[in-house]
Scaffold this motif. Structure first.
Motif, PDB file in Angstrom:
ATOM      1  N   THR A  76     -49.601  24.010 -19.416  1.00 14.56           N
ATOM      2  CA  THR A  76     -50.063  24.661 -18.366  1.00 14.56           C
ATOM      3  C   THR A  76     -50.937  25.898 -18.903  1.00 14.56           C
ATOM      4  O   THR A  76     -52.097  26.327 -18.518  1.00 14.56           O
ATOM      5  CB  THR A  76     -49.066  24.969 -17.178  1.00 14.56           C
ATOM      6  OG1 THR A  76     -48.476  23.850 -16.964  1.00 14.56           O
ATOM      7  CG2 THR A  76     -50.163  25.504 -16.223  1.00 14.56           C
ATOM      8  N   GLN A 106     -55.975  26.937  -9.632  1.00 21.07           N
ATOM      9  CA  GLN A 106     -54.930  25.896  -9.404  1.00 21.07           C
ATOM     10  C   GLN A 106     -53.970  26.217 -10.602  1.00 21.07           C
ATOM     11  O   GLN A 106     -52.725  25.923 -10.479  1.00 21.07           O
ATOM     12  CB  GLN A 106     -55.502  24.547  -9.211  1.00 21.07           C
ATOM     13  CG  GLN A 106     -56.212  24.159  -7.912  1.00 21.07           C
ATOM     14  CD  GLN A 106     -56.943  22.825  -7.898  1.00 21.07           C
ATOM     15  OE1 GLN A 106     -57.209  22.424  -9.001  1.00 21.07           O
ATOM     16  NE2 GLN A 106     -57.133  22.324  -6.774  1.00 21.07           N
ATOM     17  N   ASP A 109     -51.953  29.187 -10.385  1.00 21.82           N
ATOM     18  CA  ASP A 109     -50.601  28.868  -9.321  1.00 21.82           C
ATOM     19  C   ASP A 109     -49.592  28.179  -9.901  1.00 21.82           C
ATOM     20  O   ASP A 109     -48.559  28.324  -9.572  1.00 21.82           O
ATOM     21  CB  ASP A 109     -51.185  27.981  -8.125  1.00 21.82           C
ATOM     22  CG  ASP A 109     -52.272  29.042  -7.382  1.00 21.82           C
ATOM     23  OD1 ASP A 109     -52.202  30.262  -7.529  1.00 21.82           O
ATOM     24  OD2 ASP A 109     -53.149  28.402  -6.348  1.00 21.82           O
ATOM     25  N   GLN A 110     -49.868  27.237 -10.934  1.00 16.48           N
ATOM     26  CA  GLN A 110     -48.991  26.297 -11.546  1.00 16.48           C
ATOM     27  C   GLN A 110     -48.013  27.253 -12.287  1.00 16.48           C
ATOM     28  O   GLN A 110     -47.063  27.082 -12.487  1.00 16.48           O
ATOM     29  CB  GLN A 110     -49.381  25.203 -12.197  1.00 16.48           C
ATOM     30  CG  GLN A 110     -50.305  24.169 -11.492  1.00 16.48           C
ATOM     31  CD  GLN A 110     -50.857  23.129 -12.100  1.00 16.48           C
ATOM     32  OE1 GLN A 110     -50.658  22.896 -13.415  1.00 16.48           O
ATOM     33  NE2 GLN A 110     -51.760  22.192 -11.587  1.00 16.48           N
ATOM     34  N   GLN A 112     -47.545  30.474 -11.798  1.00 16.20           N
ATOM     35  CA  GLN A 112     -46.766  30.983 -11.351  1.00 16.20           C
ATOM     36  C   GLN A 112     -45.668  30.255 -10.698  1.00 16.20           C
ATOM     37  O   GLN A 112     -44.469  31.038 -10.736  1.00 16.20           O
ATOM     38  CB  GLN A 112     -47.489  31.628 -10.050  1.00 16.20           C
ATOM     39  CG  GLN A 112     -46.907  32.900  -9.328  1.00 16.20           C
ATOM     40  CD  GLN A 112     -47.870  33.664  -8.694  1.00 16.20           C
ATOM     41  OE1 GLN A 112     -49.232  33.325  -8.386  1.00 16.20           O
ATOM     42  NE2 GLN A 112     -47.761  34.889  -8.315  1.00 16.20           N
ATOM     43  N   GLN A 113     -45.547  29.096 -10.464  1.00 14.41           N
ATOM     44  CA  GLN A 113     -44.582  28.380  -9.877  1.00 14.41           C
ATOM     45  C   GLN A 113     -43.551  27.935 -11.104  1.00 14.41           C
ATOM     46  O   GLN A 113     -42.395  27.975 -10.608  1.00 14.41           O
ATOM     47  CB  GLN A 113     -45.166  26.946  -9.332  1.00 14.41           C
ATOM     48  CG  GLN A 113     -46.001  26.936  -8.087  1.00 14.41           C
ATOM     49  CD  GLN A 113     -46.434  25.886  -7.699  1.00 14.41           C
ATOM     50  OE1 GLN A 113     -46.568  24.689  -8.305  1.00 14.41           O
ATOM     51  NE2 GLN A 113     -47.700  25.728  -6.826  1.00 14.41           N
ATOM     52  N   LEU A 114     -44.227  27.664 -12.114  1.00 10.55           N
ATOM     53  CA  LEU A 114     -43.386  27.535 -13.443  1.00 10.55           C
ATOM     54  C   LEU A 114     -42.577  28.898 -13.713  1.00 10.55           C
ATOM     55  O   LEU A 114     -41.213  28.638 -14.273  1.00 10.55           O
ATOM     56  CB  LEU A 114     -44.143  27.078 -14.543  1.00 10.55           C
ATOM     57  CG  LEU A 114     -44.680  25.754 -14.683  1.00 10.55           C
ATOM     58  CD1 LEU A 114     -45.578  25.406 -15.738  1.00 10.55           C
ATOM     59  CD2 LEU A 114     -43.385  24.857 -15.123  1.00 10.55           C
ATOM     60  N   LYS A 116     -41.563  31.256 -11.707  1.00  6.72           N
ATOM     61  CA  LYS A 116     -40.506  31.299 -10.764  1.00  6.72           C
ATOM     62  C   LYS A 116     -39.341  30.402 -11.065  1.00  6.72           C
ATOM     63  O   LYS A 116     -38.175  30.773 -11.018  1.00  6.72           O
ATOM     64  CB  LYS A 116     -41.223  31.077  -9.221  1.00  6.72           C
ATOM     65  CG  LYS A 116     -41.901  32.314  -8.787  1.00  6.72           C
ATOM     66  CD  LYS A 116     -42.202  32.085  -7.613  1.00  6.72           C
ATOM     67  CE  LYS A 116     -42.841  33.424  -6.979  1.00  6.72           C
ATOM     68  NZ  LYS A 116     -43.300  33.304  -5.442  1.00  6.72           N
ATOM     69  N   LEU A 117     -39.694  29.289 -11.482  1.00  2.00           N
ATOM     70  CA  LEU A 117     -38.546  28.238 -11.683  1.00  2.00           C
ATOM     71  C   LEU A 117     -37.792  28.457 -12.914  1.00  2.00           C
ATOM     72  O   LEU A 117     -36.612  28.466 -12.823  1.00  2.00           O
ATOM     73  CB  LEU A 117     -39.350  26.681 -12.228  1.00  2.00           C
ATOM     74  CG  LEU A 117     -38.537  25.499 -12.421  1.00  2.00           C
ATOM     75  CD1 LEU A 117     -37.498  25.258 -11.287  1.00  2.00           C
ATOM     76  CD2 LEU A 117     -39.408  24.429 -13.025  1.00  2.00           C
ATOM     77  N   TYR A 168     -40.166  38.036 -11.693  1.00  2.89           N
ATOM     78  CA  TYR A 168     -41.117  37.218 -11.385  1.00  2.89           C
ATOM     79  C   TYR A 168     -42.523  37.751 -12.247  1.00  2.89           C
ATOM     80  O   TYR A 168     -43.218  36.959 -12.723  1.00  2.89           O
ATOM     81  CB  TYR A 168     -41.342  36.859  -9.888  1.00  2.89           C
ATOM     82  CG  TYR A 168     -40.332  36.007  -9.252  1.00  2.89           C
ATOM     83  CD1 TYR A 168     -39.660  34.913 -10.000  1.00  2.89           C
ATOM     84  CD2 TYR A 168     -40.119  36.399  -8.073  1.00  2.89           C
ATOM     85  CE1 TYR A 168     -38.634  34.288  -9.304  1.00  2.89           C
ATOM     86  CE2 TYR A 168     -38.994  35.600  -7.329  1.00  2.89           C
ATOM     87  CZ  TYR A 168     -38.368  34.530  -8.041  1.00  2.89           C
ATOM     88  OH  TYR A 168     -37.366  33.709  -7.257  1.00  2.89           O
TER      89      TYR A 168
END
Length: 368
Positions: A76, A106, A109-110, A112-114, A116-117, A168
């Motif tokens: 990513t 997009q 955003d991915q 950012q999601q990773l 946080k994960l 984060y």
């Protein structure tokens, strides 16, 4: 298992960690018995070191995140950094630019999601410690470096006592901290010799170019953008771009600075071999108060283990030993199993370096 330079790896040992190519595909799977042809193949792909299992080190070390999550994060980051370069093309029409901007957001955003994960997964772990140096080739250095530095910064941030929201921002910021390098000529970044003054001036522009890109093209928070701008500032004022001193540097940027330097030092580059983890740790410790904030260095020393179980070390009493157990309060003084003294093989015996204060580790041994 233990880390060895590729030139010190021998036939008939076994690969202890899967190696991935620059596209994130498996190049060689964990457990493969190494041959000269396989070792040459690894070298050709730009790897400087590997993890092996041999008669001296049978155990395994677990990464703090799952390999598939690490590889997804690297992929990513790669896509995001390559997309941002396309936005610099002056020949883009309005429709094309809009399409690329949407894809870029997009991908961010991915990330950012990773981020946080990864934070949510690691934040719940207890007594977390970095035992592994990630194996990367020169071909995918930038992308791996971004992810590895982010994981390192996260562990340091937890050790420093940051709350989850700060973690984060820290993890996200370090994942994109080198985005400005995509606007620097690759022939300068990968130059074999020393950079001249003009080339170094160009390289230093990556921090401002990255900051400006994130500010103008994304909805990233100010905290994330500041990390990209300040990760090369030093607490004594000798860093760049602004020569800020300790109290002027944002705390997340101070953590990022330690993490990214450690990963850079332990990574092979076209112009130098990687430092062993213990030498990189010593560099960070020796730079406390000059390059790095001392509180960040203290968090680093508590959470990064330069001598993982299975490491073969030279001792100051002319012995060679294998690290068997970690003294968590004194990570530079583990419990070791002595296998050689004065160049002669001996009946192995245990030695607790925390108790034997007159014996110290002099370095890592790669050939017994």
């Amino acid at each position: 298992m233990r880390l060895v330079p590729i030139n010190a790896a021998k036939e008939s040992t076994f690969l202890a960690q899967t190696i991935y190519d620059d596209k994130g595909r498996i190049l060689l799977a964990k457990g493969v018995k190494l041959t000269n042809s396989l070792l040459n193949r690894i070298k050709e792909h730009g790897f400087y070191c590997i993890y092996i299992i041999d008669e001296y080190s049978q155990g395994e070390l677990d990464d703090i995140i799952k390999p598939q999550i690490r590889q997804k994060a690297i992929a990513t980051v790669r896509a995001t950094l390559n997309t941002c370069v396309n936005l610099e093309d002056d020949k883009l029409n309005k429709f094309e630019r809009k399409k690329i901007e949407k894809r870029s957001q997009q991908e961010l955003d991915q990330i950012q999601q990773l981020a946080k994960l990864i934070v949510d997964d690691i934040f719940t772990q207890r007594d977390i410690m970095i035992n592994l140096v990630d194996i990367k080739s020169s071909d995918n250095y930038t992308y791996n470096h971004s992810v590895n530095s982010a994981i390192m910064a996260l562990v340091l941030g937890i050790g420093y006592g940051l709350n989850r929201n700060e973690l984060y921002d820290l993890t996200m910021g370090v994942m994109v901290h080198d985005i400005g390098k995509m606007f620097i000529p690759q022939e300068i970044l990968n130059k074999q010799g020393k950079l001249d003054d003009n080339e170094f001036k160009i390289v230093k522009e990556h921090v401002t170019r990255g900051f400006n890109y994130l500010r103008e093209n994304t909805n990233m928070s100010t905290k994330v953008r500041i990390i990209s701008l300040q990760h090369h500032e030093k607490v004594d004022g000798s860093g760049y771009p602004y020569g800020l001193k300790d109290v002027q540097i944002y705390k997340l940027s101070k953590i990022a600075a330690v993490a990214e330097v450690y990963d850079a030092l332990t990574s092979g580059r076209p112009y130098r071999d990687p430092l062993p983890p213990n030498e990189a740790v010593e560099y960070i410790m020796g730079s406390g108060g000059r390059h790095f904030n001392m509180d960040m260095v203290k968090a680093f020393v508590k959470n990064v283990n330069p001598y993982p179980i299975g490491t073969i070390v030279y001792l100051s009493n002319n012995s060679i030993a294998v690290v068997e157990e970690i003294n968590s309060e004194y990570i530079l003084r583990p419990i070791v199993r002595v296998i050689k003294q004065d160049g002669r093989i001996v009946e192995p015996f245990m030695c607790d370096l925390k108790r034997e204060s007159n014996i110290v580790i002099k370095g890592i041994c790669y050939e017994v």
